[in-house]
Design a protein around this motif. Structure first.
Motif, PDB file in Angstrom:
ATOM      1  N   LEU A  23       3.797   6.363   2.228  1.00 50.99           N
ATOM      2  CA  LEU A  23       3.340   5.209   1.799  1.00 50.99           C
ATOM      3  C   LEU A  23       3.810   5.036   0.372  1.00 50.99           C
ATOM      4  O   LEU A  23       3.938   4.000  -0.208  1.00 50.99           O
ATOM      5  CB  LEU A  23       2.074   5.068   2.413  1.00 50.99           C
ATOM      6  N   GLN A  26       7.218   4.028  -0.057  1.00 47.84           N
ATOM      7  CA  GLN A  26       7.384   2.578   0.266  1.00 47.84           C
ATOM      8  C   GLN A  26       6.732   1.899  -0.995  1.00 47.84           C
ATOM      9  O   GLN A  26       7.318   0.820  -1.365  1.00 47.84           O
ATOM     10  CB  GLN A  26       6.596   2.158   1.493  1.00 47.84           C
ATOM     11  N   HIS A  27       5.687   2.390  -1.606  1.00 45.53           N
ATOM     12  CA  HIS A  27       5.112   1.416  -2.962  1.00 45.53           C
ATOM     13  C   HIS A  27       6.153   1.647  -3.826  1.00 45.53           C
ATOM     14  O   HIS A  27       6.536   0.518  -4.633  1.00 45.53           O
ATOM     15  CB  HIS A  27       4.013   2.102  -3.294  1.00 45.53           C
ATOM     16  N   HIS A  59       5.169  -3.246   5.816  1.00 51.48           N
ATOM     17  CA  HIS A  59       4.327  -2.591   5.021  1.00 51.48           C
ATOM     18  C   HIS A  59       2.856  -2.635   5.483  1.00 51.48           C
ATOM     19  O   HIS A  59       2.016  -1.856   5.884  1.00 51.48           O
ATOM     20  CB  HIS A  59       4.746  -2.125   3.702  1.00 51.48           C
ATOM     21  N   GLU A  63       0.157  -0.749   7.688  1.00 53.60           N
ATOM     22  CA  GLU A  63      -0.969  -0.153   7.253  1.00 53.60           C
ATOM     23  C   GLU A  63      -2.280  -0.722   8.153  1.00 53.60           C
ATOM     24  O   GLU A  63      -3.124   0.096   8.258  1.00 53.60           O
ATOM     25  CB  GLU A  63      -1.390  -0.615   5.624  1.00 53.60           C
ATOM     26  N   VAL A  67      -3.279   3.067   8.720  1.00 56.50           N
ATOM     27  CA  VAL A  67      -3.972   3.493   7.975  1.00 56.50           C
ATOM     28  C   VAL A  67      -5.575   2.720   7.927  1.00 56.50           C
ATOM     29  O   VAL A  67      -6.419   3.758   7.920  1.00 56.50           O
ATOM     30  CB  VAL A  67      -3.570   2.972   6.476  1.00 56.50           C
ATOM     31  N   GLU A 127      -5.244   1.128  -2.867  1.00 56.87           N
ATOM     32  CA  GLU A 127      -5.049   2.028  -1.838  1.00 56.87           C
ATOM     33  C   GLU A 127      -4.497   3.441  -2.198  1.00 56.87           C
ATOM     34  O   GLU A 127      -5.435   3.965  -1.451  1.00 56.87           O
ATOM     35  CB  GLU A 127      -3.467   1.311  -1.082  1.00 56.87           C
ATOM     36  N   GLU A 128      -3.910   3.447  -3.126  1.00 58.82           N
ATOM     37  CA  GLU A 128      -3.599   5.031  -3.609  1.00 58.82           C
ATOM     38  C   GLU A 128      -4.849   5.711  -3.943  1.00 58.82           C
ATOM     39  O   GLU A 128      -4.949   6.837  -3.527  1.00 58.82           O
ATOM     40  CB  GLU A 128      -2.547   4.838  -4.581  1.00 58.82           C
ATOM     41  N   PHE A 132      -5.686   6.561   0.077  1.00 57.39           N
ATOM     42  CA  PHE A 132      -4.891   7.693   0.472  1.00 57.39           C
ATOM     43  C   PHE A 132      -5.436   8.885   0.085  1.00 57.39           C
ATOM     44  O   PHE A 132      -5.125  10.011   0.728  1.00 57.39           O
ATOM     45  CB  PHE A 132      -3.534   7.230  -0.310  1.00 57.39           C
ATOM     46  N   ILE A 151       4.480   4.996  10.744  1.00 55.01           N
ATOM     47  CA  ILE A 151       4.978   4.253   9.810  1.00 55.01           C
ATOM     48  C   ILE A 151       6.305   3.984   9.774  1.00 55.01           C
ATOM     49  O   ILE A 151       7.073   3.061   9.579  1.00 55.01           O
ATOM     50  CB  ILE A 151       4.225   4.584   8.438  1.00 55.01           C
ATOM     51  N   GLU A 155       8.923   0.911   9.515  1.00 52.92           N
ATOM     52  CA  GLU A 155       9.910   1.026   8.200  1.00 52.92           C
ATOM     53  C   GLU A 155      11.184   0.664   8.962  1.00 52.92           C
ATOM     54  O   GLU A 155      12.098   0.037   8.490  1.00 52.92           O
ATOM     55  CB  GLU A 155      10.019   2.516   7.751  1.00 52.92           C
TER      56      GLU A 155
END
Length: 196
Positions: A23, A26-27, A59, A63, A67, A127-128, A132, A151, A155
């Motif tokens: 993730l 991806q960010h 994405h 999530e 997530v 999010e991080e 995360f 994920i 993707e």
């Protein structure tokens, strides 16, 4: 790849067997695509923007499917963390929807894009920080790998760079509208998680 294309965070060919690392990558891809849209003009900007829209849609859908359900149950306060992230996602989706109806040459496009970028970056940082880190602490290696697999399935629905031999952005993005893409992403994620 054009001269204006930025490097993609995924070019390191990492194994992606940790959902948090995936993730975060991806960010990075999303940040790079924002750079690419801002730097490009004309058809190249349209193509980069379509790829950005696709990656954001996939994405966020992944999530929501992987997530957020884990976060709701996986750690104390997870329900509120998810509620806050969903509110941020709603604001970003509204801006994205307005942008998606504009031509990338429209003078109003860049100010809206910069607003979207700010919203998306603030959301990614939250999010991080709030999701995360807790996921990494609250899940074992097998759990992180299982979520990463789902994920990765998502993707695959939104390549961040054009496929070789596809010269037209329109041809490359021929998989359909964002809503249909999100539905296909949900199906792919659920299948990867054994929920189909």
């Amino acid at each position: 790849m054009s001269e204006l294309s930025t490097p993609h965070a995924g070019n390191d060919r990492a194994a992606d067997d940790d959902v948090v690392a995936l993730l975060m990558r991806q960010h990075g891809d999303i940040r790079n695509l924002f750079d690419e849209v801002e730097a490009a003009k004309g058809e190249e900007r349209r193509d980069a923007f379509r790829r950005l829209v696709r990656l954001l849609a996939v994405h966020e859908t992944a999530e929501e499917e992987v997530v957020h359900p884990f976060a709701r149950k996986g750690f104390p306060g997870g329900e509120q963390v998810v509620k806050d992230r969903l509110a941020e996602e709603k604001a970003a989706k509204e801006t994205l929807s307005a942008l998606d109806e504009m031509d990338t040459d429209d003078p109003k496009f860049m100010p809206q894009l910069l607003k979207l970028r700010k919203d998306v970056q603030e959301h990614a940082r939250a999010e991080e920080r709030y999701e995360f880190t807790h996921i990494r602490r609250s899940s074992d290696t097998a759990g992180l790998a299982s979520m990463a697999k789902a994920i990765k399935a998502a993707e695959a629905m939104a390549p961040t760079r054009p496929h070789p031999g596809v010269e037209s952005g329109a041809a490359n993005m021929a998989l359909g509208p964002v809503a249909a893409l999100m539905d296909r992403t949900k199906d792919a994620v659920r299948k990867a998680m054994g929920k189909d």
